[in-house]
Design a protein around this motif. Structure first.
Motif, mmCIF file in Angstrom:
data_model
loop_
_atom_site.group_PDB
_atom_site.id
_atom_site.type_symbol
_atom_site.label_atom_id
_atom_site.label_comp_id
_atom_site.label_asym_id
_atom_site.label_seq_id
_atom_site.Cartn_x
_atom_site.Cartn_y
_atom_site.Cartn_z
ATOM 1 N N ILE A 1 0.860 -1.175 0.000
ATOM 2 C CA ILE A 1 0.000 0.000 0.000
ATOM 3 C C ILE A 1 0.903 1.234 0.000
ATOM 4 O O ILE A 1 1.818 1.341 0.818
ATOM 5 N N ILE A 2 0.627 2.145 -0.920
ATOM 6 C CA ILE A 2 1.371 3.403 -0.990
ATOM 7 C C ILE A 2 0.389 4.537 -0.735
ATOM 8 O O ILE A 2 -0.682 4.581 -1.342
ATOM 9 N N THR A 3 0.759 5.438 0.171
ATOM 10 C CA THR A 3 -0.066 6.615 0.435
ATOM 11 C C THR A 3 0.732 7.867 0.083
ATOM 12 O O THR A 3 1.944 7.920 0.289
ATOM 13 N N VAL A 4 0.010 8.842 -0.460
ATOM 14 C CA VAL A 4 0.617 10.118 -0.846
ATOM 15 C C VAL A 4 -0.268 11.227 -0.297
ATOM 16 O O VAL A 4 -1.476 11.236 -0.550
ATOM 17 N N ILE A 5 0.329 12.147 0.448
ATOM 18 C CA ILE A 5 -0.428 13.257 1.035
ATOM 19 C C ILE A 5 0.400 14.528 0.930
ATOM 20 O O ILE A 5 1.604 14.511 1.205
ATOM 21 N N GLY A 6 -0.250 15.615 0.539
ATOM 22 C CA GLY A 6 0.440 16.900 0.492
ATOM 23 C C GLY A 6 -0.407 17.962 -0.173
ATOM 24 O O GLY A 6 -1.530 17.702 -0.607
ATOM 25 N N LYS A 7 0.137 19.157 -0.249
ATOM 26 C CA LYS A 7 -0.551 20.253 -0.935
ATOM 27 C C LYS A 7 -0.702 19.878 -2.403
ATOM 28 O O LYS A 7 0.241 19.394 -3.030
ATOM 29 N N ASP A 8 -1.890 20.120 -2.937
ATOM 30 C CA ASP A 8 -2.157 19.774 -4.329
ATOM 31 C C ASP A 8 -1.342 20.646 -5.277
ATOM 32 O O ASP A 8 -1.165 21.843 -5.042
ATOM 33 N N LYS A 9 -0.822 20.013 -6.316
ATOM 34 C CA LYS A 9 -0.153 20.733 -7.397
ATOM 35 C C LYS A 9 -0.052 19.808 -8.599
ATOM 36 O O LYS A 9 -0.231 18.588 -8.485
ATOM 37 N N LEU B 1 10.869 6.316 -3.193
ATOM 38 C CA LEU B 1 9.609 7.036 -2.993
ATOM 39 C C LEU B 1 9.787 8.204 -2.028
ATOM 40 O O LEU B 1 9.198 9.272 -2.225
ATOM 41 N N ASP B 2 10.603 8.016 -1.015
ATOM 42 C CA ASP B 2 10.876 9.104 -0.074
ATOM 43 C C ASP B 2 11.548 10.273 -0.794
ATOM 44 O O ASP B 2 11.168 11.434 -0.617
ATOM 45 N N GLU B 3 12.530 9.966 -1.627
ATOM 46 C CA GLU B 3 13.226 11.007 -2.389
ATOM 47 C C GLU B 3 12.278 11.706 -3.362
ATOM 48 O O GLU B 3 12.309 12.930 -3.509
ATOM 49 N N LYS B 4 11.430 10.931 -4.034
ATOM 50 C CA LYS B 4 10.466 11.515 -4.971
ATOM 51 C C LYS B 4 9.484 12.406 -4.226
ATOM 52 O O LYS B 4 9.122 13.483 -4.700
ATOM 53 N N GLY B 5 9.060 11.975 -3.050
ATOM 54 C CA GLY B 5 8.154 12.779 -2.242
ATOM 55 C C GLY B 5 8.764 14.127 -1.882
ATOM 56 O O GLY B 5 8.094 15.160 -1.946
ATOM 57 N N LYS C 1 11.025 15.740 -3.588
ATOM 58 C CA LYS C 1 11.063 16.545 -4.816
ATOM 59 C C LYS C 1 9.686 17.120 -5.152
ATOM 60 O O LYS C 1 9.579 18.233 -5.650
ATOM 61 N N LEU C 2 8.647 16.326 -4.889
ATOM 62 C CA LEU C 2 7.281 16.761 -5.208
ATOM 63 C C LEU C 2 6.649 17.590 -4.095
ATOM 64 O O LEU C 2 5.589 18.178 -4.289
ATOM 65 N N GLY C 3 7.263 17.595 -2.923
ATOM 66 C CA GLY C 3 6.706 18.328 -1.792
ATOM 67 C C GLY C 3 5.532 17.620 -1.135
ATOM 68 O O GLY C 3 4.628 18.266 -0.608
ATOM 69 N N VAL C 4 5.550 16.282 -1.181
ATOM 70 C CA VAL C 4 4.488 15.481 -0.566
ATOM 71 C C VAL C 4 5.115 14.383 0.289
ATOM 72 O O VAL C 4 6.304 14.094 0.179
ATOM 73 N N SER C 5 4.298 13.771 1.118
ATOM 74 C CA SER C 5 4.725 12.624 1.911
ATOM 75 C C SER C 5 4.287 11.352 1.189
ATOM 76 O O SER C 5 3.105 11.202 0.871
ATOM 77 N N ILE C 6 5.237 10.461 0.922
ATOM 78 C CA ILE C 6 4.923 9.179 0.279
ATOM 79 C C ILE C 6 5.388 8.072 1.212
ATOM 80 O O ILE C 6 6.557 8.009 1.580
ATOM 81 N N LYS C 7 4.461 7.211 1.588
ATOM 82 C CA LYS C 7 4.757 6.087 2.481
ATOM 83 C C LYS C 7 4.355 4.785 1.798
ATOM 84 O O LYS C 7 3.369 4.732 1.068
ATOM 85 N N ILE C 8 5.109 3.731 2.071
ATOM 86 C CA ILE C 8 4.792 2.406 1.539
ATOM 87 C C ILE C 8 4.821 1.404 2.682
ATOM 88 O O ILE C 8 5.671 1.481 3.570
ATOM 89 N N GLN C 9 3.843 0.488 2.657
ATOM 90 C CA GLN C 9 3.773 -0.583 3.655
ATOM 91 C C GLN C 9 3.408 -1.882 2.960
ATOM 92 O O GLN C 9 2.586 -1.888 2.034
ATOM 93 N N ASP C 10 3.998 -2.961 3.427
ATOM 94 C CA ASP C 10 3.597 -4.285 2.978
ATOM 95 C C ASP C 10 2.103 -4.441 3.247
ATOM 96 O O ASP C 10 1.616 -4.037 4.307
#
Length: 89
Positions: A4-12, A64-68, A70-79
């Motif tokens: 499961i991957i979650t992405v949260i942040g200011k929209d852009k 994903l952390d690095e991409k987050g 760069k994008l200004g969002v939080s990206i988390k991944i869990q099994d």
């Protein structure tokens, strides 16, 4: 393995493209995706299949952390199994 991957942040512009492109580079398939805008905040959750991934789970997490960042969002991944255990009612 599914995750499961979650992405949260200011929209852009470019969040979905940025996340999906890095997943494609690592040969990770998106099985299901849900996203919404809550006022000015972007939220997305994805069910992914890492069985054909060309990199380790830890490398995916790092990328994903690095991409987050760069994008200004939080990206988390869990099994998926851990996610289900933690969110069981």
């Amino acid at each position: 393995m599914k995750a499961i991957i979650t992405v949260i942040g200011k929209d852009k512009v470019g969040i979905i493209a940025g996340v999906s492109s890095i997943l494609a580079e690592m040969k990770i398939n998106i099985l299901d995706i849900s996203q919404t805008i809550m006022q000015e905040y972007f939220t997305m959750i994805m069910l992914t299949d890492l069985s054909c991934s060309v990199v380790s789970f830890d490398k995916v997490k790092t990328e994903l952390d690095e991409k987050g960042k760069k994008l200004g969002v939080s990206i988390k991944i869990q099994d998926e199994g851990i996610f289900n255990s933690m969110n069981r009612v």
